[in-house]
Enzyme design. Sequence first.
Site, PDB file in Angstrom:
ATOM      1  CD  GLU A 169      -2.534   1.659   3.447  1.00  0.00           C
ATOM      2  OE1 GLU A 169      -2.255   0.435   3.458  1.00  0.00           O
ATOM      3  OE2 GLU A 169      -3.333   2.164   2.655  1.00  0.00           O
ATOM      4  CB  THR A 211      -4.551  -0.467  11.045  1.00  0.00           C
ATOM      5  OG1 THR A 211      -5.013  -0.936   9.773  1.00  0.00           O
ATOM      6  CG2 THR A 211      -4.779   1.041  11.128  1.00  0.00           C
ATOM      7  CB  ALA A 257       2.750   0.249  -8.087  1.00  0.00           C
ATOM      8  CG  LEU A 280      -1.009  -1.397  -6.978  1.00  0.00           C
ATOM      9  CD1 LEU A 280      -1.269  -1.358  -8.477  1.00  0.00           C
ATOM     10  CD2 LEU A 280      -2.159  -0.744  -6.226  1.00  0.00           C
ATOM     11  CB  SER A 281      -0.378  -6.616  -2.517  1.00  0.00           C
ATOM     12  OG  SER A 281      -0.576  -5.871  -1.359  1.00  0.00           O
ATOM     13  CB  SER A 282       3.773  -7.014  -7.034  1.00  0.00           C
ATOM     14  OG  SER A 282       4.850  -6.443  -6.293  1.00  0.00           O
ATOM     15  CD  GLU A 325       6.095 -10.008   1.889  1.00  0.00           C
ATOM     16  OE1 GLU A 325       6.478  -8.846   1.702  1.00  0.00           O
ATOM     17  OE2 GLU A 325       5.218 -10.556   1.205  1.00  0.00           O
ATOM     18  CG  ASP A 362      -0.555  -6.496   1.576  1.00  0.00           C
ATOM     19  OD1 ASP A 362      -1.527  -5.761   1.829  1.00  0.00           O
ATOM     20  OD2 ASP A 362       0.609  -6.074   1.449  1.00  0.00           O
TER      21      ASP A 362
END
Length: 354
Positions: A28, A30, A104, A106-108, A141, A153
Site C-alpha cells: 500500500e 508503494t 470503498a 476497491l478501485s471503482s 485519471e 489499480d
Amino acid sequence: MSDQFRLWVGVEPAQVWEAPGRVNLIGEHTDYNGGFVLPIAIDRFTSVAAGARDDGVLRCHSLDVPDDTGWAKYVEGVVQALAAEGVDVGGADVLVTSTVPAGAGLSSSAALEVGAAAALSALAGADFDAGRLAQVAYRAETEFVGVPVGIMDQTVVALAHEGHALFLDTRSLVSKQVPFDTTAFGLHVVVVDSGVRRRLDDGRYAERRKQSEEAAAALGVEQLRDATLDQVEAAPIDETLRRRARHVVTEDERVLRVVDLLLDGKIRDIGPILLASHASLRDDFDVSCDELDIIVETAMDKGALGARMTGAGFGGSALVLVPDSNLFDVLDAFDAAAFEVRPVGGVRQAGSMR
C-alpha cells in the site's frame, strides 16, 4: 446491459465490456514510490456498453447513480487519453452499471476507466492489448481527471488472471502472476466495508505522495524504493518524513515476503505480515481510521489469520484472510458490511470466457 442500452438509445450497443474491482493483498502506497504491489482482481464488476454517435457528442448514463454526480469525468478522461494515443472516438453513447462499491477502496474508478477504455477503443476500431488499456486508463485519471494515483489499480484491473494475485514492479512495470487459490487451502478472503467514504481527490492522498517525494529527496534517493531501512532510521530528517519513508521501505519488504510464501504454497503464513502492514499504515503512514482499526481487531478476535486496511485509506475497506472454520463468525460479526471475494481475471468483452 444490451437491453438497458436499447431502452436508453433505441439500438443495440456495438461494444459491451466488463472490468473488475480490485483488493490489494499487500503493498500500500508503494506504487507511486516505484515499489512493489500484490493486488487481486475481485468478482465485483463495472459493465460498460457503448455505441457510436454521428454528432460528435459524448453522452454518458449510469443505471446506478445520478448522471450529474461527477462520475462521467472518468469517461471523458478516457476519451482524451485515447485521443492522445491517436484514437478518435468521435461521438458515443456510454451506459454504465457497477457492483463495485464507490469510495470503498476497491478501485471503482479504475474499473470504470479500464472498462471504458476497452469499450471505446474497440468502438473506434483500435486493437489495444491489456497493458495498453491500463496505460490509457492511468493517463485518464492522472492527467485528465487530475488524481495523482499510482499505476497499480489500472494494471491489475486489466491484466489479472483468475486464481492469481498480480505481483507488479511499479518501476519497470514487469509483472508476474502468483498463485492465490485460497479454496485449495481452506481459506477465504473477506472484504469489510467500513462505511467511511473517502475521495482520492480530497487532498490527503496527494499530501502523502508529496511527503514521500520529500522524504526521498531528503534521503538522497530517486524514489523511496531505493532507500534502506538503515538509511531511513539514521538520516537527520523530519520525523513525519521518516515515518512515511519507513512505511514504504518496510512495506516493499513485506510484499516480497508474501510473494515468496505464496510461491512456496504457504498461504496460511501470510497472516502476520498482513497485520504488520496494517500497523505500519496506521502508525507510520497515518492513513487508517478508527473504523478500520476496529474491523481488523474484531476480525482477529473472530479467528482470522490476518487482516489489514486495503486501498488508499482514510476510510474504505479492510480485507480479512479467514479459514473455513471461522468464516461465518467473521461474516456474522460485520453483517451486511462484509462479503467474500474471489480472484478473477481482468477486463473482458461481455460474454467472452477468460
